[in-house]
Design a protein around this motif. Structure first.
Motif, short mmCIF file in Angstrom:
data_model
loop_
_atom_site.label_atom_id
_atom_site.label_comp_id
_atom_site.label_asym_id
_atom_site.label_seq_id
_atom_site.Cartn_x
_atom_site.Cartn_y
_atom_site.Cartn_z
N SER A 1 86.41 89.15 53.55
CA SER A 1 86.45 88.65 54.47
C SER A 1 85.29 89.68 54.83
N ARG B 1 86.49 81.86 60.56
CA ARG B 1 85.09 82.87 60.65
C ARG B 1 84.05 81.92 60.42
N GLU C 1 81.27 80.93 58.31
CA GLU C 1 79.87 80.42 57.25
C GLU C 1 78.52 81.72 56.77
N ASP C 2 78.13 81.13 58.60
CA ASP C 2 76.80 81.61 58.45
C ASP C 2 76.04 83.17 58.89
#
Length: 752
Positions: A624, A659, A661-662
């Motif tokens: 991650s 979380r 993505e950007d």
């Protein structure tokens, strides 16, 4: 369905006839050469361990003449420490060996191995440890010393650790010198061994054990298999087939004549030397029978689909090369007629689903009854408080009530020592108005056990002391029955001198009776709640075995032999089994919470706990790319360590799962202190939660707020349960697109 069977029979019967004729032809051609080979060189069978019931089928085939009937001369070689069956076969010290699914990792193109038959349909390996080591789950193995023989069993548990996201390099593997008893000398923390004999032997010696079984963590592999080299297997096919046939016949005989085989095993020298008893072998025989599953699967059956599943899992976890295939790995790939299993599997799935639905319904019904009884209980408590407040009112208020209520009034003149009782007092005790109620009558009717408690009502107190007294006691009515009454008294002054003691008497029999009923209801609710927990635990525990068997049976199905319609039906069964496994796992996790009073409260280092949790999910953290910032104003907290780590683990894995993505995931951890609590604040910049829509159900069971992200919806429920069971609280702040903040307050003084 019948048409399918008919088509299969039309194909199988001619094939069987041609195959039989071919075997007869080969038999007559090679009979002379084979007989000569038997006399010149026996087949050496290498066992994977010392003589015990685990190899009873091969003993039976030898002593009952099944090998001899097939023109075979077989020499059985016991195993032990330092003897590795695969190496013995590859070096030519043995022709055929007994090993486990780890054979997949031992195979190579230079010297290919072949599986002749599968004897145990489920693995007998387990990890045992002493109770005090507290090794209850795979993560507990991290940092421990484990005894294991090379290649035997450890690969299965290594697969489990990798599947759980744990670093196997943090487990120290030690070669066994003796046997499982090495853990008694603290030379190691646990040992990889066979569940059929070793746990029973150590238990008989008086030790309490913890046992980890692979099937409990979704890794259900084959157990003992018969293998050899490809060269030996296909050099003389008739000899190979004869060995398989005789060995399987031996196993069938051993399973139905256990006593006879136990008698024989007890005559073997190393069995006597090792100290194995008849009772040990009887227990082992029962456990071996469970692993072979003769009532469900033909002894010796091998399913290519299940081997492929095991290989895929090894490859997925990085234990086997991606280039490894099962080509030519199975010696005799016979077609498996599985249609006869479909209906029983459907019945079992349907039956288990009924049980699960029943549990849910009973749970809902009991919860509803608890809510109703709790409301009634609260009403009764409120009524009692009102009565107590009524009794504590000032004398002026009581006098107003006396005019219209049946409340008794008594008075003691401190100067004349005269006592008087009003009409309501007599009425409460069931006496007529003209009855001359005297002081002696009053004290004689007080219950003997309560006499001492009543005396303070009539005592003269110092002015510095409280002048109001209130006492409940039992008094006998004119009818002879005792009732509960509440009496209060107050000293009255005249010219600054204590002149009278004035008191009232209130019948509280109905209140007492209802109080007793409330206590009984409370006790009943507690009993029902405990029974519900026991029922849920026993049900979930007892369902694990059938569910594992269902999963195993499903894995044995050869889908390639089914038509499109049956494949569709089998896929639906597979989906049902998966849902059943997930439901069962959720049930086990929810009902496995400990009572607060049974928890071990001890000081723990907050930073150490965080580092331990982060280490256990190292792969997720790396994948991650999450970064952590720690501002620990409080370094230490007194709390159950496994609860604290469970809370941290759920919050961090949720942050990783949700979380954005950007942007890079950032998690900020802070600790602080208030008068009553130690606070933990965990903030992330993930996708956030719509609290306007979901705030009331965010901590509910099976609540999920983003259907695109996989999850069970029980993590926050368990966190809240942990915290509130220890008188703490949890709050959440979140905004879509910006992130979430969880504030947890751990109570400093934990009293139960």
């Amino acid at each position: 369905m019948n048409k399918c069977f008919a088509n299969n029979n039309k194909e199988i019967i001619p094939l069987a006839i041609r195959y039989s004729l071919f075997l007869v032809f080969l038999f007559f051609i090679s009979l002379h050469a084979f007989s000569k080979d038997v006399k010149e060189k026996p087949i050496k069978l290498q066992l994977k361990w010392r003589n015990q019931f685990q190899f009873a089928g091969y003993y039976a085939a030898k002593i009952k003449g099944f090998y001899k009937e097939n023109q075979l001369n077989v020499e059985i070689k016991p195993g032990g420490n330092g003897i590795f069956p695969v190496e013995e076969v590859k070096k030519g010290n043995a022709d055929i060996g007994i090993f486990d699914p780890g054979i997949l990792l031992k195979n190579n193109a230079k010297q290919p191995l072949v599986v002749l038959a599968t004897i145990m349909q489920s693995s007998g390996y387990c990890i045992i440890s002493l109770k005090e080591k507290k090794i209850l789950k795979p993560s507990d193995l991290i940092g421990k010393k484990i005894l294991a023989e090379e290649g035997q069993g450890w690969t299965i548990f290594k697969a489990i650790l990798l599947k759980e996201g744990l670093d196997t390099n943090k487990v120290q593997i030690i070669k066994r010198k003796k046997d499982s008893e090495e853990i008694l000398d603290n030379e190691a923390d646990a040992v990889v061994t066979y569940a059929t004999s070793q746990p029973q032997r150590l238990t008989a010696l008086g030790y309490q054990l913890n046992i980890l079984r692979p099937e409990e963590y979704g890794v259900d592999f084959y157990g003992d298999v018969i293998f050899t080299t490809s060269k030996f297997a296909y050099k003389d096919i008739e000899k190979t087939n004869a060995f398989i046939k005789a060995s399987i016949k031996g196993w069938k005989y051993a399973l139905t004549h256990q006593k006879e085989l136990i008698d024989y095993i007890l005559t073997l020298p190393d069995v006597v030397k090792y100290g194995t008893t008849r009772k040990d072998l009887e227990i082992e025989a029962k456990e071996i029978s469970k692993l072979i599953m003769p009532e469900y699967v033909e002894v010796g059956h091998t399913n290519i689909g299940r081997w492929q599943y095991m290989l895929n899992l090894y490859q997925k976890l990085g234990l086997a090369s991606k280039n490894v295939t099962l080509k030519n790995f199975i010696y005799d790939d016979e077609e498996l007629q599985i249609n006869k299993w479909i209906l029983p599997v459907v019945y079992v799935v349907f039956f288990v689903l009924i049980i699960i639905v029943s549990i849910i319904f009973i749970n809902w019904q009991l919860r509803n009854r608890v809510r109703i009884k709790t409301k009634e209980l609260q009403n009764e408590i409120d009524s009692r408080k009102l009565a107590e407040n009524f009794a504590n009112e000032s004398r002026q208020q009581i006098e107003l009530i006396l005019e219209s209520s049946n409340i008794g009034l008594w008075e003691l003149d401190l100067i004349t020592n005269k006592k008087t009782f009003n009409l309501q007092f007599k009425t409460i005790l069931g006496f007529p108005n003209d009855f001359n109620f005297l002081e002696e009558d009053f004290f004689e009717r007080i219950h003997p056990e309560d006499l001492v408690n009543v005396q303070p009502l009539f005592e003269i107190l110092d002015s510095a002391m409280s002048l109001k007294r209130m006492i409940s006691f039992r008094i006998e009515k004119a009818t002879g029955e005792y009732i509960n009454v509440l009496s209060s008294s107050k000293i009255l002054f005249q010219n600054g001198v204590q002149s009278k003691i004035s008191g009232v008497l209130l019948d509280i029999e109905d209140i007492k009776r209802k109080e007793n009923e409330i206590i009984k209801v409370s006790e009943e609710l507690m009993r029902r709640n405990n029974e519900l927990k026991k029922f849920a635990y026993i049900t979930s525990h007892n369902l694990r075995g059938p569910v594992v068997n269902l999963s195993s049976l499903y894995g044995m199905i050869d889908k390639e032999s089914l038509d499109k319609e049956n494949n569709l039906f089998i896929d639906k069964i597979g989906i049902s089994i998966t849902k059943l496994e997930n439901t069962l796992n959720d049930l086990i996790e929810v009902v496995s919470q400990e009572k607060a009073e049974n928890l071990k409260i001890a000081p723990i280092n907050i930073n150490d706990c965080f580092q331990s949790v982060l280490q256990s999910i190292e792969n997720q953290i790396i994948e991650s790319g999450v970064s952590f910032t720690f501002n620990l104003g409080v370094k230490e907290i007194s709390y159950p360590k496994h609860y604290f780590e469970s809370i941290i683990l759920n919050l961090i894995t949720n942050a990783i799962k949700y979380r954005a993505e950007d942007r890079k995931l950032e998690v900020i951890v802070e600790t602080f202190e208030t008068d009553d609590f130690v606070g933990l604040k965990l903030n992330d910049n993930g996708i956030g939660i719509d609290l306007k829509k979901n705030k009331s159900k965010i901590f509910g069971l099976y609540q999920r707020f983003n259907p695109e992200i996989q999850g069970k919806g029980i993590g926050l429920f368990i966190i809240k349960s942990h915290i509130e069971s220890l008188n703490g609280k949890i709050e959440v702040e979140s905004e879509l697109g910006k992130g979430s903040t969880f504030n947890i307050y751990f109570r400093k003084a934990l009293n139960f």
